[in-house]
Design a protein around this motif. Structure first.
Motif, PDB file in Angstrom:
ATOM      1  N   MET A   1      -7.444  -2.791  -1.892  1.00 42.12           N
ATOM      2  CA  MET A   1      -8.522  -3.544  -1.244  1.00 42.12           C
ATOM      3  C   MET A   1      -9.138  -4.572  -2.191  1.00 42.12           C
ATOM      4  N   ASP A   2      -9.137  -4.247  -3.494  1.00 39.51           N
ATOM      5  CA  ASP A   2      -9.705  -5.179  -4.481  1.00 39.51           C
ATOM      6  C   ASP A   2      -8.848  -6.446  -4.576  1.00 39.51           C
TER       7      ASP A   2
ATOM      8  N   SER B   1      -2.496   4.342  -3.590  1.00 36.51           N
ATOM      9  CA  SER B   1      -2.923   3.041  -4.134  1.00 36.51           C
ATOM     10  C   SER B   1      -4.440   2.988  -4.013  1.00 36.51           C
ATOM     11  N   ASN B   2      -5.138   2.478  -5.032  1.00 39.34           N
ATOM     12  CA  ASN B   2      -6.586   2.375  -4.846  1.00 39.34           C
ATOM     13  C   ASN B   2      -7.188   1.039  -5.282  1.00 39.34           C
ATOM     14  N   CYS B   3      -6.318   0.103  -5.686  1.00 36.82           N
ATOM     15  CA  CYS B   3      -6.825  -1.237  -5.981  1.00 36.82           C
ATOM     16  C   CYS B   3      -6.334  -2.229  -4.935  1.00 36.82           C
TER      17      CYS B   3
ATOM     18  N   GLU C   1      -7.841  -8.580 -10.934  1.00 42.29           N
ATOM     19  CA  GLU C   1      -8.677  -8.583  -9.714  1.00 42.29           C
ATOM     20  C   GLU C   1     -10.084  -8.055  -9.990  1.00 42.29           C
ATOM     21  N   ARG C   2     -10.255  -7.328 -11.100  1.00 45.92           N
ATOM     22  CA  ARG C   2     -11.584  -6.818 -11.433  1.00 45.92           C
ATOM     23  C   ARG C   2     -12.390  -7.825 -12.244  1.00 45.92           C
TER      24      ARG C   2
ATOM     25  N   VAL D   1       0.846  -1.205   0.000  1.00 46.82           N
ATOM     26  CA  VAL D   1       0.000   0.000   0.000  1.00 46.82           C
ATOM     27  C   VAL D   1       0.876   1.249   0.000  1.00 46.82           C
TER      28      VAL D   1
END
Lengths: 745, 231
Positions: free
Chosen positions: B15-16, B11-13, B205-206, B7
């Protein structure tokens, strides 16, 4: 002695100045005058609208929560917090930063409530793209939204974009954000507990955005004014850190209250937190972190520098909070404390520069505004179809409508937005409503924004009702139960009686529709003075609505899924052309009354569709709106570009006997492109037709199987006559490429 | 086996990726703050997408100086598995763990949409469960995914089978028409010479749960698990 030109330049009028003298019993200091000017502005204090906003219902099917800066509903112990807010004037002046800070501001309202933002939507309105400045505005606004939202990691999942002459010189940017929290973790925007500390967290303070809410947002645009210095500059990276730090800080339990420093900055946050908690606040301005030297006290109090918040922290816990913000490299400084005297007292270098009852600031005077029906309306409402030629080639009309910028595919816009981050987006942009799963549950949230402002111009009361009805219909089409509303009320100058009449009627329309559907209005925003020298915008009461999906596996989309399925129309086609996109685009007229709306029928149609969807009987479901039946059917055929599916409509719906009695038209253009409300197009396997028919019959909903899916074209027959016969590729091309080619022209 | 998700501020992915490893792959996973100096026993490091430090400078250029990156470089050099997704890929390029650089997308816009990629090497630690030449439907979301490397570098990548994914159409045809961002030779993902460090622009991950439109991305996570089990 304060000269009139000084307080007038801050946006205060003579009566307001006299009132301030009365409250203080003396002349205001420059800082006090600045504080009153921002808090009493229309943007912060709602002096002209508050009386009417009281009408809006606050209770509905789900438990509601009405916070200071946002609202929401509780579903199974989970709080869904949401709000929509305008950033119109800043975006008109500086589209990228105006839109970016609009997104940043609304998202701060969500996480200061203790909720993690899970999605944003944007309702955008511009003048026609033939004007270069409007193209510049659209490009800049989209750039601002993607710049800010993408960096934050909050997906932009939906919204709407309309083009209309009335937005020339005054575009609309309405940003909505949705967040989720456990009910027990919700935070309030108030100060409490005498002796507790007031901390400033986030970015430092500069001279940007001074007077944003009073001078910029609360006045009309006039020729040749330079207002760029009143627009703020956004820093999404800092806001991302602020989200994480704030949620961490709230989890400690040491935060008593927290509020965004948005419009009117430190003035608004301190006075409203004090007022909401029935306490006073002492501030020491020299402790405020600055990014510019030589700032006057009034400038510090009025600055709208972004990404800052005011936090009331339990005494003795300041260090712990400071450590969390420092981890994210953010300021966290004690700048004051809670007192019991109810005053906001501002000291600068030991000297008191302002001392005002918090209540006096937050309870702006209320004005009873005169209103009057505009005299042009009766004439405009008259529509004589005999004077309008029937089109020879309906194929040509349909292609033109599919390419009309308000109806065309918006992929050029939403592909610039990260709409998938957080991995909750179950229905991607491009269907009736966005749907977001709620991880750890079977449920999902659906969200949409809606308003046909042309309808509201022709008939503000019913136009506003239709905005509510259509938003609910969009949610139902995705498989959601409509739950709650946030409204963003955009109007012209409220001091002009015809504009205020539009406002009053729209609010009454929303109230009536929401009460009928039992949907509360839990948050919202009013934006007046949306006028340029060219005139007022159309009345635009944008409705943001969320709905609850009980079982996320039952969610459906608008496009046909496979060939050989039956196409069903729920509702009545009355052949209404007033206010239609067809009349505007093809006949170049804005005339007539907006479509009729029978709230009881609307509700029954929605109930029938939702029942069929949740029972798993339906393959696709699409609301019939702008462009009428023909455009809605075309969208069902072409909106999944990887799997275009044709349709044959061999039983074109005709007006009922009842509708004919009301003199609605049976002309082919009215049947194809008329915008009768309360209609939903379903497709389903053959074996489910009778079950759906039965559901419709029980709810007294008009039901008609109008055709079936399959083939490489959309074919619509009227008896033996072929009205429409268009290859799918041709329609898809027009619909998909139109917006981009207009923007990059 | 244990996964670590790095992290950075911005960072914004994170948690995904954490969600997929914990709830879909069902393996132990922890966040590792960028100011830490050790990886503390993880078997696979995930550098997630996002806007580290806002990407106000060249993407990934600041993140690579975070204290943790020294530990990541040591881990990779010792053969540890590292996967960088989107901004994570950019950080791996900046830190020298992968060759080449990123330019802005040719249309100068952020692009978020589902694309197809062809698995050009299904023998890696990250793709061993993919069939040969398998086409995966995985979304992209970036401003700077236009991969570039000099001719000699490209030859090396090709010779060593380091190109793992190329943009293609639904049927696996690799062509300029299906290249969303202008990347050289349609490159969507590469490994280092040793094959233990993967950088890719698309977001697996998406697309790890069918509910989100595709579960093809899960093949990567599943492959990593299998590879670690057999190690």
């Amino acid at each position: 002695m304060v000269k009139p030109n000084v307080y007038r330049s801050l946006g205060l009028n003579d009566e307001e100045y006299t009132k301030i003298l009365g409250i203080l019993g003396r002349e205001p200091t420059p800082t006090e005058l600045a504080m009153f000017s921002v808090e009493w502005s229309e943007h912060c204090g709602y002096p002209r609208s508050r009386n009417w906003l009281k009408l809006l219902p606050k209770k509905g099917k789900y438990e509601t929560l009405i916070g200071e800066d946002s609202g929401g509903i509780i579903v199974d112990g989970l709080a869904i917090v949401f709000k929509m807010e305008s950033h119109n004037h800043p975006s008109q002046v500086e589209p990228k930063q105006g839109a970016a800070t609009g997104v940043g501001g609304i998202i701060r309202d969500i996480f200061t409530a203790g909720a993690r933002p899970i999605a944003s939507l944007d309702s955008l309105r511009f003048g026609p793209l033939s004007e270069p400045y409007n193209r510049y505005l659209l490009r800049g606004v989209v750039d601002g939204i993607q710049f800010y939202g993408n960096c934050l990691g909050v997906p932009t999942v939906g919204g709407e974009i309309y083009f209309d002459e009335s937005y020339n010189g005054n575009c609309l940017v309405n940003a909505m954000s949705i967040g989720v929290a456990k009910k027990e973790n919700l935070a309030r925007a108030r100060a409490k507990g005498v002796g507790n500390s007031i901390m400033y967290v986030g970015s430092s303070t500069g001279k940007d955005g001074i007077g944003g809410c009073s001078v910029l947002a609360s006045h009309e645009f006039k020729e040749g004014e330079e207002k760029r210095p009143t627009v703020q500059i956004g820093d999404p990276f800092t806001e991302k850190c602020l989200i994480e730090a704030t949620l961490e800080a709230l989890a400690t339990g040491h935060v008593v209250g927290i509020k965004d420093m948005g419009a009117a900055g430190l003035t608004c946050s301190s006075s409203e937190m004090a007022s909401a908690g029935n306490v006073g606040i002492d501030l020491e301005l020299e402790r405020v972190p600055r990014r510019e030297a030589n700032m006057e006290a009034w400038e510090v109090m009025m600055s709208e520098s972004q990404e800052r918040m005011l936090v009331c922290v339990k005494k003795g816990k300041e260090k712990e909070i400071e450590r969390i913000f420092q981890k994210w490299d953010l300021n966290a400084v004690v700048i004051g404390k809670v007192t019991k005297d109810g005053l906001v007292r501002v000291k600068d270098k030991g000297k008191v520069v302002a001392q005002i009852k918090a209540r006096a600031l937050t309870e702006a005077p209320i004005y009873d505004m005169p209103y009057q029906k505009p005299d042009y309306l009766d004439e405009i409402n008259k529509l004589d179809l005999n004077k309008i030629p029937e089109p020879k080639d309906c194929n040509d009309v349909l292609l033109k409508l599919l390419a009309a910028p308000s109806l065309a595919n918006k992929a050029w816009v939403y592909q610039q937005y990260d709409h998938m981050v957080q991995t909750n987006t179950v229905v991607l942009p491009g269907s009736d409503a966005a749907v977001l799963r709620l991880k750890g549950t079977k449920k999902a949230v659906a969200a949409t924004t809606d308003c046909n402002s042309r309808y509201c111009f022709l008939n503000p009361y019913r136009g506003a009702q239709i905005a509510v009805a259509e938003a609910a219909r969009n949610l139902v089409c995705s498989g959601a139960q409509p739950a709650a509303v946030t409204d963003c009320l955009n109007f012209g100058n409220p001091e002009k009686p015809d504009r205020f009449w539009q406002f009053k009627n729209c609010v009454e329309g929303i109230t009536a529709a929401c009460k009928f559907f039992n949907i509360p209005v839990v948050s919202g925003n009013v934006s007046f003075y949306n006028e340029s020298p060219k005139g007022s915008i159309n009345p635009t009461p944008t409705i943001g609505m969320i709905g609850i999906v009980e079982d996320v596996s039952k969610v459906i989309t608008q496009y046909f899924k496979q060939k050989g399925e039956i196409i069903i129309l729920l509702g009545i086609s009355r052949g209404e052309l007033g206010g239609s996109e067809y009349l505007r685009q093809i006949q170049h007229q804005v005339k007539g009354d907006c479509p009729d709306l029978d709230l009881r029928l609307e509700q029954a149609v929605q109930q029938a569709a939702l029942k069929a969807i949740t029972k798993g009987l339906v393959s696709s479901s699409h609301d019939c709106s702008e462009g009428g039946l023909a455009v809605a059917l075309a969208e069902c055929c072409i909106s999944n570009k990887e799997n275009l599916i044709g349709a044959l409509i061999d039983d074109l719906p005709r007006p009922s006997v009842e509708a004919k009695a009301l003199n609605y038209s049976t002309r082919k253009d009215a049947l194809l492109f008329g915008e009768s409300q309360s209609r939903i197009i379903l497709s389903c396997p053959k074996k489910h037709v009778f079950v759906i028919k039965d559901i419709a019959a029980k709810l007294k909903v008009p039901f008609q199987a109008i055709g079936k899916t399959g083939g490489q074209s959309l074919k619509i027959l009227d008896g033996k006559k072929t009205l429409i016969n268009l290859p799918l590729e041709k329609m898809a091309q027009k619909w998909t490429n139109s917006l981009q080619s207009l923007i990059t022209a | 086996m244990k996964f670590g998700v790095v992290v950075f501020p911005g960072s914004n992915c994170d948690m995904d990726c954490f969600h997929v490893v914990k709830n879909v792959l069902r393996q132990p996973v922890k966040y590792i703050w960028h100011k830490e100096t050790t990886l503390d026993g993880v078997d696979c490091v995930i550098i997630p997408g996002g806007f580290s430090y806002g990407d106000y400078l060249r993407c990934g250029a600041i993140a690579r100086f975070s204290p943790l990156m020294n530990a990541v470089v040591d881990f990779a050099k010792a053969g540890g598995l590292v996967i960088g997704i989107c901004n994570g890929f950019q950080i791996l390029l900046e830190s020298g763990l992968l060759p080449g650089a990123m330019l802005r997308n040719t249309n100068l816009h952020f692009i978020c949409k589902y694309v197809y990629v062809k698995t050009e090497n299904s023998k890696t630690a990250f793709t061993n469960l993919c069939k040969k030449n398998q086409v995966l439907k995985i979304p992209i979301a970036h401003n700077e995914g236009n991969y570039f490397i000099d001719q000699e570098g490209l030859r090396m990548l090709e010779r060593n089978r380091q190109i793992v994914f190329r943009y293609c159409n639904q049927t696996g045809l690799v062509d300029k028409k299906f290249n969303p961002n202008g990347a050289l030779a349609n490159i969507a993902g590469i490994t280092n010479r040793g094959g233990n460090v993967l950088g890719m622009m698309p977001h697996p991950e998406r697309s790890s749960e069918g509910q989100l439109g595709s579960a093809d991305g899960f093949l990567l996570f599943h492959s990593i698990k299998k590879w670690l089990e057999n190690k």
